[in-house]
Write an enzyme that holds these catalytic residues in place. Structure first.
Site, PDB file in Angstrom:
ATOM      1  N   GLU A  13      34.487  57.040  48.749  1.00 34.68           N
ATOM      2  CA  GLU A  13      33.906  55.721  48.499  1.00 34.68           C
ATOM      3  C   GLU A  13      32.732  55.419  49.435  1.00 34.68           C
ATOM      4  OE1 GLU A  13      37.294  52.788  47.565  1.00 34.68           O
ATOM      5  OE2 GLU A  13      38.266  54.445  48.598  1.00 34.68           O
ATOM      6  N   SER A 141      39.051  52.196  44.872  1.00 34.11           N
ATOM      7  CA  SER A 141      37.981  52.076  43.884  1.00 34.11           C
ATOM      8  C   SER A 141      38.365  52.683  42.545  1.00 34.11           C
ATOM      9  CB  SER A 141      36.676  52.720  44.387  1.00 34.11           C
ATOM     10  OG  SER A 141      36.108  51.943  45.405  1.00 34.11           O
ATOM     11  N   TYR A 208      32.118  49.348  38.844  1.00 34.11           N
ATOM     12  CA  TYR A 208      30.795  49.475  39.455  1.00 34.11           C
ATOM     13  C   TYR A 208      29.635  49.617  38.478  1.00 34.11           C
ATOM     14  CZ  TYR A 208      33.622  49.979  43.621  1.00 34.11           C
ATOM     15  OH  TYR A 208      34.515  49.754  44.619  1.00 34.11           O
ATOM     16  N   ARG A 247      43.023  41.182  49.454  1.00 35.32           N
ATOM     17  CA  ARG A 247      42.955  40.910  48.020  1.00 35.32           C
ATOM     18  C   ARG A 247      44.088  41.662  47.338  1.00 35.32           C
ATOM     19  NH1 ARG A 247      38.975  44.014  45.709  1.00 35.32           N
ATOM     20  NH2 ARG A 247      40.568  45.049  44.446  1.00 35.32           N
ATOM     21  N   ASP A 249      46.048  42.767  43.789  1.00 38.98           N
ATOM     22  CA  ASP A 249      45.818  43.015  42.367  1.00 38.98           C
ATOM     23  C   ASP A 249      47.137  42.980  41.615  1.00 38.98           C
ATOM     24  OD1 ASP A 249      43.153  43.414  43.048  1.00 38.98           O
ATOM     25  OD2 ASP A 249      43.398  45.581  43.252  1.00 38.98           O
ATOM     26  N   GLU A 262      48.759  46.421  44.137  1.00 45.94           N
ATOM     27  CA  GLU A 262      48.420  46.860  45.488  1.00 45.94           C
ATOM     28  C   GLU A 262      47.664  45.763  46.214  1.00 45.94           C
ATOM     29  OE1 GLU A 262      44.672  49.537  45.652  1.00 45.94           O
ATOM     30  OE2 GLU A 262      45.696  50.105  43.804  1.00 45.94           O
ATOM     31  N   ASN A 264      44.501  45.157  49.044  1.00 47.40           N
ATOM     32  CA  ASN A 264      43.320  45.734  49.686  1.00 47.40           C
ATOM     33  C   ASN A 264      43.026  44.988  50.980  1.00 47.40           C
ATOM     34  OD1 ASN A 264      42.045  47.515  47.328  1.00 47.40           O
ATOM     35  ND2 ASN A 264      42.845  45.622  46.461  1.00 47.40           N
ATOM     36  N   GLY A 268      35.947  44.797  48.543  1.00 48.21           N
ATOM     37  CA  GLY A 268      34.506  44.868  48.365  1.00 48.21           C
ATOM     38  C   GLY A 268      33.809  43.612  48.864  1.00 48.21           C
TER      39      GLY A 268
END
Length: 308
Positions: A13, A141, A208, A247, A249, A262, A264, A268
Site C-alpha cells: 500500500e 486496501s 481507489y 474506522r 467496517d 474489521e 482500521n 485513509g
C-alpha cells in the site's frame, strides 16, 4: 508546530500512503505548520534521530510497517508524540484473526472464521460453507481479497496470499451492504453507506478508481441502524484498546443487522477519504481534522509520560 510526516514504507500500500501524505502536507502547511516529509522506506535508519528533532509525528502508513505498531513503538522510544493508537492496539487490529477473537470475547457481532497461518495440508477441506470470502490476514486496501465459490477459486486465492508471505483468513460470504463508521476521540462519527459501482463488494478498484464506488455520507439508513453502527464502532475501538481515531467496517444485512468486519487504526487520510468525509458532516474541514488528531495525540502523550 514542527511536524514529521511519515509515509511510504514498503508494504503493498506504499503508493496509497504517499499520495495521501502529500495532501496532508499541503493542508498542514496552509495552517502554518513546518512539515518534514519522511519516506520510511528510504530513511528508516534515521527515524529515531529525526523524530527527536520534531514536536509531533503524523503517521500515514498502511499495512506493515505502520499499522502493525512498529513505528509507534519506535516513536515512544524517541519520546515523540504521534496520532492514533499505540503499539499494542495497532498490532491487534491489523491481525484480523486476533481482532476477531477480541470482538467475539467482547460480545460484538463478527462472522465465523477459519485462520490459515500456513498453506493447508493435502486433504484439507474448509469447515465453513461455500461461497467463502478469502482475505490476507494482515493486509489492507482490499488487496489479496476475493470470493471463492469452489475449491479451484479458493486454492488460487490462497496461493496468492501465501506467495506474498502472509497468512489467510476465511469467512462465509455475508449478504448485504457495506457501512463504515469512524471514531474520533470518544465520539462516533456519522456512518457512510458504500455502494460499489461494479461488482458487489468494496475491492481495491472500488476504493481507489475514479467512480469506483458511491460513498453516501451521512448514510441514508434508519436511525436505529446509524445509532447501532456508532455504538459498535466505539465498542470495537475500546475492546482493542485504541486511541485517537479509528474506522470500523460492517456488512448490513437485508434484515438490518450489522456484522463487524474489521477496524482500521490508520484509515485513509485524504480530503475525500472516509473519515474526513464523516468529520466534514460535523463541520470539521480536513486541516481542522488533522489538528484535532494532533491534539488527541498530544493529550495521550502527556498522560503516558505523566504516568511513568
Amino acid at each position: 508546530m514542527k511536524i514529521l510526516l511519515i509515509a511510504g514504507g514498503w508494504s503493498t500500500e506504499r503508493d496509497v500512503s504517499l499520495a495521501g501524505a502529500r495532501g496532508m502536507e499541503s493542508a498542514l502547511r496552509e495552517r502554518g505548520h513546518d512539515v518534514t516529509f519522511f519516506d520510511l522506506r528510504d530513511d528508516f535508519d534515521r527515524l529515531l534521530e529525526t523524530a527527536r528533532a520534531h514536536d509531533f509525528c503524523l503517521i500515514n502508513l498502511h499495512g506493515a510497517p505502520g499499522e502493525d505498531g512498529l513505528v509507534q513503538a519506535m516513536l515512544e522510544q524517541a519520546g515523540c508524540p504521534y496520532q492514533g493508537s499505540g503499539p499494542a492496539g495497532s498490532f491487534l487490529a491489523l491481525n484480523k484473526a486476533a481482532a476477531k477473537q477480541i470482538f467475539r470475547m467482547a460480545g460484538l457481532p463478527t462472522a465465523d472464521w477459519e485462520f490459515l497461518p500456513v498453506p493447508p495440508p493435502d486433504g484439507w477441506e474448509p469447515r465453513l460453507p461455500w461461497p467463502l470470502f478469502v482475505k490476507s490476514n494482515t493486509g489492507g486496501s482490499s488487496l489479496r481479497l476475493g470470493r471463492a465459490a469452489d475449491r479451484r477459486e479458493l486454492d488460487a486465492l490462497l496461493a496468492e496470499i501465501f506467495a506474498a508471505g502472509d497468512s489467510a483468513l476465511l469467512e462465509p460470504q455475508l449478504t448485504g451492504r457495506e457501512v463504515t463508521c469512524g471514531v474520533l476521540g470518544d465520539q462516533a462519527l456519522p456512518p457512510i453507506l458504500i455502494e460499489p459501482a461494479a461488482g458487489d463488494f468494496f475491492d481495491y478498484t472500488s476504493k481507489y478508481a475514479k467512480g469506483g464506488a458511491r460513498e453516501i455520507c451521512p448514510a441514508p439508513l434508519p436511525r436505529e441502524v446509524l445509532d447501532e453502527a456508532g455504538r459498535l464502532a466505539l465498542a470495537a475501538h475500546r475492546a482493542l484498546g485504541l486511541a485517537g481515531y479509528s474506522r470500523t467496517d460492517f456488512i448490513l444485512s437485508p434484515e438490518g443487522r450489522l456484522t463487524l468486519l474489521e477496524v482500521n487504526t490508520l484509515p485513509g487520510m485524504t480530503p475525500t477519504s472516509l473519515v474526513p468525509q464523516e468529520a466534514a458532516v460535523l463541520g470539521m474541514d480536513f486541516g481542522a481534522l488533522l489538528e484535532r488528531l494532533m491534539e488527541l495525540g498530544l493529550e495521550r502523550h502527556r498522560a503516558r509520560t505523566t504516568a511513568r
